[in-house]
Design a protein around this motif. Structure first.
Motif, mmCIF file in Angstrom:
data_model
loop_
_atom_site.group_PDB
_atom_site.id
_atom_site.type_symbol
_atom_site.label_atom_id
_atom_site.label_comp_id
_atom_site.label_asym_id
_atom_site.label_seq_id
_atom_site.Cartn_x
_atom_site.Cartn_y
_atom_site.Cartn_z
ATOM 1 N N LEU A 128 16.825 -35.761 -14.529
ATOM 2 C CA LEU A 128 16.669 -34.397 -14.016
ATOM 3 C C LEU A 128 15.186 -34.093 -13.847
ATOM 4 O O LEU A 128 14.450 -33.948 -14.825
ATOM 5 C CB LEU A 128 17.313 -33.378 -14.968
ATOM 6 C CG LEU A 128 17.243 -31.911 -14.519
ATOM 7 C CD1 LEU A 128 18.004 -31.678 -13.225
ATOM 8 C CD2 LEU A 128 17.757 -30.980 -15.607
ATOM 9 N N GLN A 129 14.729 -34.022 -12.625
ATOM 10 C CA GLN A 129 13.321 -33.769 -12.344
ATOM 11 C C GLN A 129 13.009 -32.272 -12.399
ATOM 12 O O GLN A 129 13.880 -31.444 -12.153
ATOM 13 C CB GLN A 129 12.951 -34.283 -10.946
ATOM 14 C CG GLN A 129 13.265 -35.745 -10.705
ATOM 15 C CD GLN A 129 13.154 -36.128 -9.231
ATOM 16 O OE1 GLN A 129 12.423 -35.509 -8.472
ATOM 17 N NE2 GLN A 129 13.889 -37.159 -8.834
ATOM 18 N N THR A 130 11.776 -31.958 -12.723
ATOM 19 C CA THR A 130 11.295 -30.579 -12.585
ATOM 20 C C THR A 130 10.209 -30.573 -11.514
ATOM 21 O O THR A 130 9.244 -31.331 -11.592
ATOM 22 C CB THR A 130 10.727 -30.039 -13.903
ATOM 23 O OG1 THR A 130 11.753 -30.100 -14.898
ATOM 24 C CG2 THR A 130 10.274 -28.590 -13.743
ATOM 25 N N ASP A 131 10.403 -29.766 -10.504
ATOM 26 C CA ASP A 131 9.441 -29.659 -9.404
ATOM 27 C C ASP A 131 8.801 -28.279 -9.491
ATOM 28 O O ASP A 131 9.436 -27.266 -9.203
ATOM 29 C CB ASP A 131 10.196 -29.849 -8.075
ATOM 30 C CG ASP A 131 9.271 -29.719 -6.876
ATOM 31 O OD1 ASP A 131 8.130 -29.219 -7.036
ATOM 32 O OD2 ASP A 131 9.693 -30.101 -5.772
ATOM 33 N N ASN A 132 7.530 -28.267 -9.914
ATOM 34 C CA ASN A 132 6.877 -26.981 -10.155
ATOM 35 C C ASN A 132 6.334 -26.313 -8.896
ATOM 36 O O ASN A 132 5.743 -25.244 -8.961
ATOM 37 C CB ASN A 132 5.761 -27.138 -11.187
ATOM 38 C CG ASN A 132 6.339 -27.227 -12.599
ATOM 39 O OD1 ASN A 132 7.168 -26.390 -12.977
ATOM 40 N ND2 ASN A 132 5.941 -28.238 -13.353
ATOM 41 N N SER A 133 6.596 -26.934 -7.746
ATOM 42 C CA SER A 133 6.064 -26.368 -6.507
ATOM 43 C C SER A 133 6.928 -25.221 -5.960
ATOM 44 O O SER A 133 6.554 -24.582 -4.984
ATOM 45 C CB SER A 133 5.931 -27.462 -5.450
ATOM 46 O OG SER A 133 7.209 -27.863 -4.996
ATOM 47 N N GLY A 134 8.085 -24.962 -6.571
ATOM 48 C CA GLY A 134 8.917 -23.880 -6.039
ATOM 49 C C GLY A 134 10.077 -23.568 -6.966
ATOM 50 O O GLY A 134 10.257 -24.216 -8.011
ATOM 51 N N PRO A 135 10.872 -22.570 -6.588
ATOM 52 C CA PRO A 135 11.992 -22.167 -7.442
ATOM 53 C C PRO A 135 13.216 -23.097 -7.308
ATOM 54 O O PRO A 135 13.315 -23.887 -6.375
ATOM 55 C CB PRO A 135 12.321 -20.757 -6.960
ATOM 56 C CG PRO A 135 11.803 -20.665 -5.568
ATOM 57 C CD PRO A 135 10.692 -21.679 -5.425
#
Lengths: 319, 319
Positions: free
Chosen positions: B82-89
């Motif tokens: 499960l990745q977290t992409d901090n560039s958006g919601p």
């Protein structure tokens, strides 16, 4: 006169059917038929005749073709209770099915001789163990119910028209029958419950010990004091005309019960017998919809019906 | 971490789940919920976790509440994928159900971090015997399928959006999977067949050896080389929110198969095992719809699931 025989059963009990005998005009997305034999009693009596002696109560008018009587006689159906009223034409219904057959409109309805119809039961009919009060005005259904001994197993069907226009009569009928057979949209109109499980339980509170809710291509649900039973529909791929499927279901159901409980025995089917009868009812209903009118229902036979029952058993077999 | 145990089974195989993790706004005829945990992978992984080790592949955005990660961890779900992409919601969906829940409208859909998502599989995920390619863009489903060994049993789900907008990608996916799970209206859109039986056979011709068509409250149909199997839905009387029911069905189905075929064994479920797994899938789906979001799915347990399976068995028992 070929009938279904089951292991461990003797002579079948008898089934009285009251309802309409009609000439229908039917329009489907693929084909149309004019003045074709229809009516709840026609489908139900023919369906019942594959299982048990069937007796018909109804009325036809001055335009009724005697060759259509032969279609009943060929299946051994007792027509002593079928009146001929020469003062007018036979009941006539005209309907159109929409795409997918999931909705139909009544375009014309002419009660004709049914407006004056008063069912009269030949004495021998009193000896029927099962009575199907097929779709017809609830006051006529009640009249027939009251002509019969209390121990007769009485099942009734109805349609939205009577729910909307003769609700009180229908509710009175429900207090006098053993089994109520109704489709899902009608159950919703009658009970106000959109949830089918809630609708079924609410219907039982209106009187009948047994409720069957039919869901067309999605099968049928039995609400029984011992529990619920769900059966899928037969996997029909050639739907031609759904008219009469519900009547054939009801006729075959009572016919099968008549075989299972037997002549001269109390008509007190068990939960297991009701489930078993639903297999036969589902099989016969599936045949009915594969042709116009009663055509397919007349051309079938015990072997074909048993074959569909066998397929239904494998369709639901878990192990 | 409590799981369903079945007689005669050893360690369960593992289930990889790829799909969306989302925050949903949901409006039903009776209640509404805002920013509630949703997404195909959320429901499917939680459902699978009651049976087998579950591994999640997906992406969340910069607004994802860490407490929602704990909801997965509590059920022992492996979140290494499960990745977290901090560039958006996080992916966001807003939908409204109509009366009877038989239709829903998508009011808003914001892919957000899913627009840039490229699934990356941790090495250990390659060892999963089962993979559920949950509802997500078919190109992502294909990407994951191709990252996995050929012998992995791959099942996929989809929605009407992908059928309409990415048909060719979806058809390519169908040639690469073992089991396609789809609902009745989607099957109709994809095949052009309004008859469900014809639709099921047509879907098998598109590639998958196995097809399951879900019919919501009317149950589900399995199309198998050895025949058809029909199972009614669990008789739910308290429908609150149907969102995720199909995902939970698919997750529980693969989870149950993972128990039935076992760890280290070829993931080649038999017809009987597939039927058996459908009982569990139906039971878990029925729990899902009794509350918003994944609430009911998280609060249930093996005993409750087994109880519903037992009731389903009596619901369809003929004898």
């Amino acid at each position: 006169m070929s009938r279904i025989k089951l292991p461990n059963t003797s002579e079948p009990a008898s089934v009285l059917v009251v309802g309409s005998v009609a000439y229908d005009d039917i329009i489907t997305p693929f084909a149309s038929g004019e003045r074709i034999l229809g009516g709840s009693a026609s489908f139900a009596a023919l369906a019942a005749s594959y299982f048990a002696p069937a007796r018909l109560v109804g009325v036809v008018g001055n335009d009724f073709d005697p060759r259509d009587l032969d279609r009943f006689r060929k299946r051994g159906i007792d027509l002593a209770g079928l009146q001929t009223d020469n003062s007018g034409p036979t009941f006539h219904w005209k309907g159109r099915y929409h795409e997918n057959f999931n909705r139909r409109d009544t375009l014309e309805i002419h009660l004709n001789v049914f407006e004056r119809f008063r069912p009269a039961l030949p004495a021998v009919y009193q000896k029927s163990e099962y009575a199907l009060l097929g779709n017809i005005h609830p006051s006529l259904q009640r009249h027939v119910r009251r002509e019969l001994p209390a121990e007769v197993f009485a099942a009734a069907d109805t349609i939205d028209l009577w729910i909307k226009t003769t609700r009180e009569e229908l509710l009175a009928l429900l207090r006098e029958i053993d089994l109520f057979i109704i489709n899902d949209s009608e159950a919703e109109i009658l009970t106000g419950h959109t949830n089918l499980i809630r609708a079924g339980h609410a219907l039982r509170e209106l009187g009948p010990r047994l409720i069957i809710i039919k869901k067309g291509e999605h099968g049928a649900y039995l609400f029984h004091p011992e529990g619920l039973f769900a059966l899928p529909a037969y996997p029909v791929t050639d739907l031609r005309d759904p008219t009469g499927a519900g009547d054939a279901f009801a006729g075959a159901l009572l016919g099968a019960l008549a075989v299972l409980t037997g002549a001269g025995q109390p008509a007190k089917p068990t939960f297991a017998q009701l489930k078993h009868a639903m297999l036969f009812a589902t099989a016969v209903a599936s045949l009915t919809v594969e042709a116009f009118s009663t055509d397919r229902l007349e051309s079938t036979g015990p072997v074909e019906i048993q074959k569909r029952v066998a397929l239904l058993r494998t369709l639901v077999a878990l192990d």
